[in-house]
Design an enzyme around this catalytic site. Structure first.
Site, PDB file in Angstrom:
ATOM      1  N   GLY A  54      -0.734   9.772   0.891  1.00 58.28           N
ATOM      2  CA  GLY A  54      -1.312   9.754  -0.449  1.00 58.28           C
ATOM      3  C   GLY A  54      -2.504   8.815  -0.457  1.00 58.28           C
ATOM      4  O   GLY A  54      -2.686   8.017   0.483  1.00 58.28           O
ATOM      5  N   GLN A  78      -8.592   3.020  -4.297  1.00 59.87           N
ATOM      6  CA  GLN A  78      -8.504   2.521  -2.911  1.00 59.87           C
ATOM      7  C   GLN A  78      -9.811   2.743  -2.144  1.00 59.87           C
ATOM      8  O   GLN A  78     -10.040   2.110  -1.120  1.00 59.87           O
ATOM      9  CB  GLN A  78      -7.335   3.180  -2.163  1.00 59.87           C
ATOM     10  CG  GLN A  78      -5.978   2.800  -2.720  1.00 59.87           C
ATOM     11  CD  GLN A  78      -4.852   3.454  -1.969  1.00 59.87           C
ATOM     12  OE1 GLN A  78      -4.491   4.594  -2.253  1.00 59.87           O
ATOM     13  NE2 GLN A  78      -4.287   2.764  -0.993  1.00 59.87           N
ATOM     14  N   CYS A 131       1.371   0.581   2.394  1.00 58.88           N
ATOM     15  CA  CYS A 131       0.187   0.926   1.598  1.00 58.88           C
ATOM     16  C   CYS A 131      -1.034   0.759   2.486  1.00 58.88           C
ATOM     17  O   CYS A 131      -1.156  -0.247   3.192  1.00 58.88           O
ATOM     18  CB  CYS A 131       0.096   0.014   0.379  1.00 58.88           C
ATOM     19  SG  CYS A 131      -1.359   0.306  -0.640  1.00 58.88           S
ATOM     20  N   LEU A 132      -1.936   1.727   2.403  1.00 64.11           N
ATOM     21  CA  LEU A 132      -3.145   1.658   3.233  1.00 64.11           C
ATOM     22  C   LEU A 132      -4.029   0.469   2.823  1.00 64.11           C
ATOM     23  O   LEU A 132      -4.861   0.035   3.609  1.00 64.11           O
ATOM     24  CB  LEU A 132      -3.921   2.975   3.114  1.00 64.11           C
ATOM     25  CG  LEU A 132      -3.118   4.224   3.525  1.00 64.11           C
ATOM     26  CD1 LEU A 132      -3.937   5.489   3.280  1.00 64.11           C
ATOM     27  CD2 LEU A 132      -2.676   4.143   4.983  1.00 64.11           C
ATOM     28  N   HIS A 175       3.889   5.253  -6.621  1.00 65.96           N
ATOM     29  CA  HIS A 175       3.008   4.332  -5.881  1.00 65.96           C
ATOM     30  C   HIS A 175       1.527   4.644  -6.198  1.00 65.96           C
ATOM     31  O   HIS A 175       0.745   3.731  -6.464  1.00 65.96           O
ATOM     32  CB  HIS A 175       3.302   4.503  -4.385  1.00 65.96           C
ATOM     33  CG  HIS A 175       2.490   3.670  -3.471  1.00 65.96           C
ATOM     34  ND1 HIS A 175       3.029   2.659  -2.694  1.00 65.96           N
ATOM     35  CD2 HIS A 175       1.172   3.687  -3.160  1.00 65.96           C
ATOM     36  CE1 HIS A 175       2.073   2.111  -1.971  1.00 65.96           C
ATOM     37  NE2 HIS A 175       0.926   2.718  -2.226  1.00 65.96           N
ATOM     38  N   GLU A 176       1.176   5.929  -6.192  1.00 61.34           N
ATOM     39  CA  GLU A 176      -0.241   6.297  -6.403  1.00 61.34           C
ATOM     40  C   GLU A 176      -0.659   6.069  -7.862  1.00 61.34           C
ATOM     41  O   GLU A 176      -1.764   5.588  -8.126  1.00 61.34           O
ATOM     42  CB  GLU A 176      -0.486   7.755  -6.003  1.00 61.34           C
ATOM     43  CG  GLU A 176      -0.186   8.085  -4.542  1.00 61.34           C
ATOM     44  CD  GLU A 176      -0.847   7.168  -3.536  1.00 61.34           C
ATOM     45  OE1 GLU A 176      -1.876   6.544  -3.850  1.00 61.34           O
ATOM     46  OE2 GLU A 176      -0.316   7.045  -2.417  1.00 61.34           O
ATOM     47  N   HIS A 208      -1.477   2.588  -8.453  1.00 61.49           N
ATOM     48  CA  HIS A 208      -2.840   2.216  -8.033  1.00 61.49           C
ATOM     49  C   HIS A 208      -3.843   2.441  -9.170  1.00 61.49           C
ATOM     50  O   HIS A 208      -4.778   1.659  -9.347  1.00 61.49           O
ATOM     51  CB  HIS A 208      -3.292   3.057  -6.833  1.00 61.49           C
ATOM     52  CG  HIS A 208      -2.874   2.510  -5.492  1.00 61.49           C
ATOM     53  ND1 HIS A 208      -3.239   1.258  -5.056  1.00 61.49           N
ATOM     54  CD2 HIS A 208      -2.148   3.069  -4.486  1.00 61.49           C
ATOM     55  CE1 HIS A 208      -2.749   1.063  -3.833  1.00 61.49           C
ATOM     56  NE2 HIS A 208      -2.079   2.130  -3.458  1.00 61.49           N
TER      57      HIS A 208
HETATM   58  O1  K1U Z   1      -1.387   4.780  -1.391  1.00 62.66           O
HETATM   59  C1  K1U Z   1      -1.336   4.524  -0.200  1.00 62.66           C
HETATM   60  O2  K1U Z   1      -1.666   3.438   0.223  1.00 62.66           O
HETATM   61  C2  K1U Z   1      -0.816   5.567   0.759  1.00 62.66           C
HETATM   62  C3  K1U Z   1       0.616   5.286   1.172  1.00 62.66           C
HETATM   63  C4  K1U Z   1       1.546   6.096   0.290  1.00 62.66           C
HETATM   64  C5  K1U Z   1       3.002   5.705   0.312  1.00 62.66           C
HETATM   65  C6  K1U Z   1       3.701   5.514   1.467  1.00 62.66           C
HETATM   66  C7  K1U Z   1       5.041   5.180   1.445  1.00 62.66           C
HETATM   67  C8  K1U Z   1       5.683   5.048   0.282  1.00 62.66           C
HETATM   68  C9  K1U Z   1       4.972   5.221  -0.869  1.00 62.66           C
HETATM   69  C10 K1U Z   1       3.640   5.562  -0.860  1.00 62.66           C
HETATM   70  C11 K1U Z   1       0.759   5.714   2.629  1.00 62.66           C
HETATM   71  O3  K1U Z   1       0.537   6.828   2.954  1.00 62.66           O
HETATM   72  S1  K1U Z   1       1.238   4.496   3.768  1.00 62.66           S
HETATM   73  C12 K1U Z   1       1.355   5.429   5.288  1.00 62.66           C
HETATM   74  C13 K1U Z   1       2.570   6.286   5.379  1.00 62.66           C
HETATM   75  O4  K1U Z   1       3.453   6.229   4.553  1.00 62.66           O
HETATM   76  C14 K1U Z   1       2.693   7.227   6.509  1.00 62.66           C
HETATM   77  C15 K1U Z   1       1.726   7.329   7.473  1.00 62.66           C
HETATM   78  C16 K1U Z   1       1.871   8.205   8.531  1.00 62.66           C
HETATM   79  C17 K1U Z   1       3.006   8.968   8.632  1.00 62.66           C
HETATM   80  C18 K1U Z   1       3.983   8.877   7.671  1.00 62.66           C
HETATM   81  C19 K1U Z   1       3.837   7.995   6.609  1.00 62.66           C
HETATM   82 ZN    ZN Z   2      -1.035   2.250  -1.680  1.00 59.99          ZN
END
Ligand code: K1U
Ligand code: ZN
Length: 181
Positions: A46, A51, A95-96, A137-138, A141
């Protein structure tokens, strides 16, 4: 075109409340396309517009693409909102914008979300588990809330301290060796 960089904690732009998208312009369509590229490149499941520094209520999500053999199916959500929630669940989130950290967060277990797509069509979706967590989560943000705002103050301040030290280390000039090269 170069990928838009993902803002990272403690960038103050991550704390702003984003404005609703009005008309769906070419600028919004380009932003959505860029966000999809960034999400897959990072990689993530997501991404919310703040972001990448755009304070508008736009989210992209693809919670299934990392599974073995899955196709990419990005969904663009304009002005997403949760209109019903029920129960609680605990999920380990990352979270990225919050590098090198994961923590358990309590969220609603079931949410119903409405949003518009880039053609202006209205959608409603019911979500559970990872997809419910990702929606929450999104949308957080968009309101300037990070998942670390939903953990204990102690854990958050330990992370903030670790992050400050990492940033200080990165900013330090490289040690001199006394050699020309
Ligand atoms: O919003 C963001 O920072 C993106 C975030 C979303 C998220 C992840 C986990 C729980 C809630 C929301 C991410 O995508 S972090 C990366 C991630 O979860 C992932 C990356 C590669 C493969 C599988 C998962
Ligand atoms: Zn995030």
């Amino acid at each position: 075109m170069a990928l838009r960089p993902v803002l990272q904690f403690p960038d103050p732009r991550l704390k702003r409340k984003s404005a609703p998208v009005g008309e769906i312009t070419d600028e919004i369509r380009t932003l959505a396309a860029d966000m999809i590229e960034v999400m897959y490149d990072e990689p993530g499941i997501g991404l919310a517009a703040p972001q990448v520094g755009a304070a508008v209520r736009l989210v992209v999500m693809d919670t299934g693409w990392t599974e073995e053999g899955a196709e990419k199916k990005p969904v663009v959500m304009v002005n997403p909102e949760i209109f019903e929630r029920e129960g609680t669940l605990t999920w380990t989130e990352g979270c990225l914008s919050v590098p090198d950290f994961q923590a358990e967060v309590e969220r609603s277990a079931r949410v119903r979300v409405r949003y518009r797509d880039l053609e202006g069509a209205a959608h409603e979706e019911e979500a559970f588990e990872l997809r419910a967590v990702c929606f929450q989560h999104e949308i957080d943000h968009l309101d300037g809330v990070l998942f670390i705002d939903r953990i204990s103050r102690l854990k958050r301040s330990l992370y903030a301290q670790k992050r400050r030290k990492a940033l200080e280390r990165d900013e330090e000039p490289a040690p001199t060796t006394g050699r020309a090269l």
